[in-house]
Design an enzyme around this catalytic site. Structure first.
Site, PDB file in Angstrom:
ATOM      1  CG  HIS A 174      -8.547   0.543  -2.419  1.00  0.00           C
ATOM      2  ND1 HIS A 174      -8.531  -0.548  -3.267  1.00  0.00           N
ATOM      3  CD2 HIS A 174      -9.633   0.388  -1.609  1.00  0.00           C
ATOM      4  CE1 HIS A 174      -9.564  -1.327  -2.984  1.00  0.00           C
ATOM      5  NE2 HIS A 174     -10.253  -0.791  -1.983  1.00  0.00           N
ATOM      6  CG  HIS A 202      -1.609  -2.425  -3.157  1.00  0.00           C
ATOM      7  ND1 HIS A 202      -1.587  -2.673  -4.511  1.00  0.00           N
ATOM      8  CD2 HIS A 202      -2.921  -2.314  -2.813  1.00  0.00           C
ATOM      9  CE1 HIS A 202      -2.827  -2.712  -4.977  1.00  0.00           C
ATOM     10  NE2 HIS A 202      -3.653  -2.492  -3.960  1.00  0.00           N
TER      11      HIS A 202
END
Length: 286
Positions: free
Chosen positions: A207, A249
Site C-alpha cells: 500500500h 506492517h
C-alpha cells in the site's frame, strides 16, 4: 710469588663460568643460552645434562608460540586480534539489532486500531476504508475503466503508463516480499481485503509503495488545483499511517515502501510510452 691456582683460573673452583668443581657453569647455561663461540666441552656438558635437555625442549618453536600467547595475555595485552574479532560483535550488527528492537516496539505502540477492543478501536472502520483506497485491485480497475473511456490520445497515454506502473508495482513488491519473507506483526488480524499468497509477508508495504508511486504520478501528469494537491499528499501519508495503526506492517515496512514507490515512479518515467509507440501498439491490436 703468585699461587699456581691464580695462574690457571680455568681449573679453579672460583671461576663463575668455567669452574667445574661446584657446577657453576651448568647454572649459567640454564639462565643464559650459550652461543656458538662457547668451548666444546661446555656444549657437550650442556647437552648431556637432563635438566638442560628439558629446557631446550621447552624452547621449541611450538612451545614458544604457545608460551608467547599465554605471556601476552598474562601481561595485559589481551587476546589475539582474530579472537577479539570473534568475541566482539560488529558495530553494524549491534546497530541493526537496536533499530529492529525500536521498530518492533514503536510498531506495537502505534497499532492502536489492530482490534476492536484496542484503544482506538472505534477508528478501525475508517482505517480499513483507507486500506481499500490504496489496494491494487481498485486502482487497476479504475485505470482500465479510464483507459477505455478516454477519447484522446494524451489521456490514453497517461492511463496506459499508469496501468504499466501498477503492474510493475505488483511484480516488484511480490518479488521483494518473497525474498525477504518478514512476517507481519503478531498483533495483526488477517482480515485484509483480497489478499494473495505473498500478502502474508510484511516487508515492504504494498500500500505504501502504491500510494507513493500513484501520488507522484497524479501530481506530475494531472492538472490539479492546490487544494487537490494537498489532499493527494494527505492521502499518501494517511495510507501509510493506517498500515501501522491497523497492525498490518511495522514502521520500517512503510518507510521502505514509500522509498520504493518513489523510485518506481522514476522507473515508469524511464519506460514511458510515447504517443507514437502507443499508436503503433493500438494499430497492431486493431
Amino acid at each position: 710469588m703468585p699461587s699456581p691456582k691464580a695462574k690457571n683460573p680455568g681449573r679453579s673452583g672460583g671461576s663463575p663460568v668455567l669452574g667445574s668443581s661446584n657446577g657453576r657453569y651448568e647454572f649459567m647455561s640454564l639462565t643464559k643460552p650459550l652461543n656458538r663461540s662457547s668451548p666444546p666441552h661446555l656444549l657437550q656438558r650442556q647437552g648431556s645434562d637432563p635438566t638442560t635437555a628439558r629446557l631446550r625442549a621447552s624452547e621449541s618453536p611450538t612451545r614458544r608460540r604457545g608460551s608467547g600467547s599465554s605471556t601476552g595475555s598474562a601481561s595485559g595485552q589481551g587476546p589475539p586480534e582474530e579472537d577479539g574479532i570473534r568475541l566482539n560483535p560488529s558495530l553494524i550488527r549491534v546497530a541493526l539489532s537496536s533499530l529492529l528492537a525500536i521498530d518492533l516496539w514503536l510498531s506495537k505502540r502505534l497499532g492502536v486500531c489492530a482490534c476492536e477492543d484496542s484503544s482506538w478501536g472505534s477508528v478501525r472502520p475508517l482505517m480499513k476504508l483507507l486500506e481499500i483506497s490504496g489496494h491494487g485491485i481498485p486502482w487497476l480497475a479504475g485505470t482500465v475503466y479510464c483507459l477505455y473511456k478516454s477519447d484522446s490520445a494524451a489521456g490514453q497515454e497517461v492511463m496506459l503508463n499508469l496501468f504499466m506502473g501498477l503492474l510493475l508495482d505488483l511484480i516488484l513488491v511480490g518479488i521483494v516480499k518473497a525474498v525477504v519473507r518478514r512476517r507481519r506483526p503478531a498483533h495483526n488480524r488477517m482480515d485484509m481485503f483480497a489478499t494473495f499468497s505473498v500478502d502474508r509477508y510484511s516487508f515492504p508495504s504494498g500500500h505504501a509503495t502504491r500510494a507513493a508511486m500513484c501520488g507522484r504520478f497524479l501530481l506530475a501528469h494531472l492538472v490539479l488545483a492546490a487544494p487537490l494537491r494537498v489532499l493527494v499528499f494527505l492521502w499518501v501519508g494517511l495510507v501509510g499511517l493506517s498500515r501501522v495503526m491497523l497492525g498490518r506492517h511495522n514502521v520500517t515496512d512503510v518507510m521502505f515502501g514509500f522509498w520504493m514507490g518513489y523510485c518506481q515512479y522514476n522507473l515508469v518515467e524511464m519506460l514511458w510510452l510515447s504517443p507514437q509507440t502507443l499508436q503503433g501498439l493500438l494499430g497492431q491490436s486493431a
